[in-house]
Scaffold this motif. Sequence first.
Motif, mmCIF file in Angstrom:
data_model
loop_
_atom_site.group_PDB
_atom_site.id
_atom_site.type_symbol
_atom_site.label_atom_id
_atom_site.label_comp_id
_atom_site.label_asym_id
_atom_site.label_seq_id
_atom_site.Cartn_x
_atom_site.Cartn_y
_atom_site.Cartn_z
ATOM 1 N N ILE A 197 0.841 -1.196 0.000
ATOM 2 C CA ILE A 197 0.000 0.000 0.000
ATOM 3 C C ILE A 197 0.878 1.248 0.000
ATOM 4 O O ILE A 197 1.856 1.329 0.739
ATOM 5 C CB ILE A 197 -0.934 -0.006 1.239
ATOM 6 C CG1 ILE A 197 -1.803 -1.253 1.243
ATOM 7 C CG2 ILE A 197 -1.769 1.265 1.306
ATOM 8 C CD1 ILE A 197 -2.697 -1.410 0.051
ATOM 9 N N SER A 198 0.485 2.229 -0.826
ATOM 10 C CA SER A 198 1.237 3.479 -0.859
ATOM 11 C C SER A 198 0.582 4.570 -0.020
ATOM 12 O O SER A 198 1.255 5.495 0.413
ATOM 13 C CB SER A 198 1.400 3.974 -2.299
ATOM 14 O OG SER A 198 0.145 4.282 -2.860
ATOM 15 N N GLU A 199 -0.739 4.445 0.213
ATOM 16 C CA GLU A 199 -1.425 5.518 0.937
ATOM 17 C C GLU A 199 -2.750 5.018 1.511
ATOM 18 O O GLU A 199 -3.433 4.204 0.896
ATOM 19 C CB GLU A 199 -1.693 6.660 -0.040
ATOM 20 C CG GLU A 199 -2.450 7.821 0.512
ATOM 21 C CD GLU A 199 -2.735 8.878 -0.548
ATOM 22 O OE1 GLU A 199 -3.462 9.824 -0.209
ATOM 23 O OE2 GLU A 199 -2.261 8.767 -1.683
ATOM 24 N N VAL A 200 -3.089 5.520 2.695
ATOM 25 C CA VAL A 200 -4.417 5.320 3.257
ATOM 26 C C VAL A 200 -5.182 6.610 2.993
ATOM 27 O O VAL A 200 -4.857 7.656 3.538
ATOM 28 C CB VAL A 200 -4.361 5.025 4.778
ATOM 29 C CG1 VAL A 200 -5.755 4.906 5.353
ATOM 30 C CG2 VAL A 200 -3.558 3.768 5.056
ATOM 31 N N LYS A 201 -6.185 6.519 2.125
ATOM 32 C CA LYS A 201 -6.950 7.705 1.751
ATOM 33 C C LYS A 201 -7.807 8.163 2.923
ATOM 34 O O LYS A 201 -8.424 7.350 3.601
ATOM 35 C CB LYS A 201 -7.855 7.405 0.557
ATOM 36 C CG LYS A 201 -7.119 6.978 -0.687
ATOM 37 C CD LYS A 201 -8.114 6.616 -1.754
ATOM 38 C CE LYS A 201 -7.478 5.869 -2.883
ATOM 39 N NZ LYS A 201 -8.478 5.340 -3.807
ATOM 40 N N GLN A 202 -7.852 9.435 3.187
ATOM 41 C CA GLN A 202 -8.666 10.059 4.225
ATOM 42 C C GLN A 202 -8.383 9.525 5.630
ATOM 43 O O GLN A 202 -9.160 9.743 6.544
ATOM 44 C CB GLN A 202 -10.149 9.897 3.903
ATOM 45 C CG GLN A 202 -10.534 10.499 2.575
ATOM 46 C CD GLN A 202 -11.963 10.179 2.186
ATOM 47 O OE1 GLN A 202 -12.672 9.457 2.878
ATOM 48 N NE2 GLN A 202 -12.388 10.723 1.077
ATOM 49 N N GLY A 203 -7.292 8.781 5.813
ATOM 50 C CA GLY A 203 -6.900 8.318 7.135
ATOM 51 C C GLY A 203 -7.813 7.279 7.758
ATOM 52 O O GLY A 203 -7.773 7.072 8.969
ATOM 53 N N GLU A 204 -8.629 6.594 6.952
ATOM 54 C CA GLU A 204 -9.538 5.573 7.486
ATOM 55 C C GLU A 204 -9.459 4.320 6.639
ATOM 56 O O GLU A 204 -9.406 4.375 5.410
ATOM 57 C CB GLU A 204 -10.978 6.079 7.488
ATOM 58 C CG GLU A 204 -11.219 7.201 8.463
ATOM 59 C CD GLU A 204 -12.669 7.669 8.462
ATOM 60 O OE1 GLU A 204 -13.379 7.447 7.467
ATOM 61 O OE2 GLU A 204 -13.081 8.258 9.475
ATOM 62 N N ILE A 205 -9.468 3.164 7.312
ATOM 63 C CA ILE A 205 -9.516 1.865 6.656
ATOM 64 C C ILE A 205 -10.922 1.324 6.847
ATOM 65 O O ILE A 205 -11.422 1.280 7.975
ATOM 66 C CB ILE A 205 -8.469 0.903 7.246
ATOM 67 C CG1 ILE A 205 -7.064 1.482 7.039
ATOM 68 C CG2 ILE A 205 -8.590 -0.479 6.619
ATOM 69 C CD1 ILE A 205 -5.978 0.714 7.745
ATOM 70 N N ILE A 262 6.556 7.488 1.287
ATOM 71 C CA ILE A 262 7.381 8.476 0.604
ATOM 72 C C ILE A 262 8.401 7.738 -0.236
ATOM 73 O O ILE A 262 9.215 6.972 0.281
ATOM 74 C CB ILE A 262 8.083 9.410 1.616
ATOM 75 C CG1 ILE A 262 7.023 10.148 2.443
ATOM 76 C CG2 ILE A 262 8.997 10.383 0.892
ATOM 77 C CD1 ILE A 262 7.594 10.918 3.605
ATOM 78 N N LYS A 263 8.345 7.966 -1.543
ATOM 79 C CA LYS A 263 9.263 7.276 -2.450
ATOM 80 C C LYS A 263 10.619 7.952 -2.409
ATOM 81 O O LYS A 263 10.748 9.164 -2.469
ATOM 82 C CB LYS A 263 8.710 7.295 -3.868
ATOM 83 C CG LYS A 263 7.459 6.471 -4.016
ATOM 84 C CD LYS A 263 7.021 6.414 -5.454
ATOM 85 C CE LYS A 263 5.774 5.597 -5.544
ATOM 86 N NZ LYS A 263 5.339 5.404 -6.928
#
Length: 162
Positions: free
Chosen positions: A129-137, A159-160
């Motif tokens: 995973i590169s990012e959790v959108k909106q900080g919620e799973i 962060i790449k």
Amino acid sequence: MTDEIYDDMALERIAKDRFGLDIAISQVIVRNIEVSRTGTATVFLTTKKQLLVFVHGHSKLLLSDVKKIITRMGLKAELYFPPKGQPDYFDAVGRSKFREVFPGRGHISDEDIIFYRTLAPYNPALVLISEVKQGEIYQYDSDARGEWRTAAKFAYRRIKTS
């Protein structure tokens, strides 16, 4: 507590046996949440601060199913790990499926198999995973409005570096 340790050890072993990844789990964010009527997922951080999702189901899952599950969980995928020893697994299955539909085509390009590679069987699945959108799973819940509800709040963005 000991069941969770055994689950972590089992995940590490599955990652090694099925995907050829040597990982060490440092923290499990959510464990065995429902992501479909027959599928579950575990989201965890490795000691190298990589966020991974392990998805498995009792029924057949395709790459397209896993992509949809990851998106609906509120996550952004960076890499779908192919099975161990088959680095071009998704392309090989895509070419095979394309040849079934169009047996007369000689030259098959990567653009031709974009859709057909999503038809590859992919159960269990391991996704970086590169990012959790909106900080919620999110997790699947047939009773919730929209059939998805918040399972955990977790902020993560990879962060790449070069």
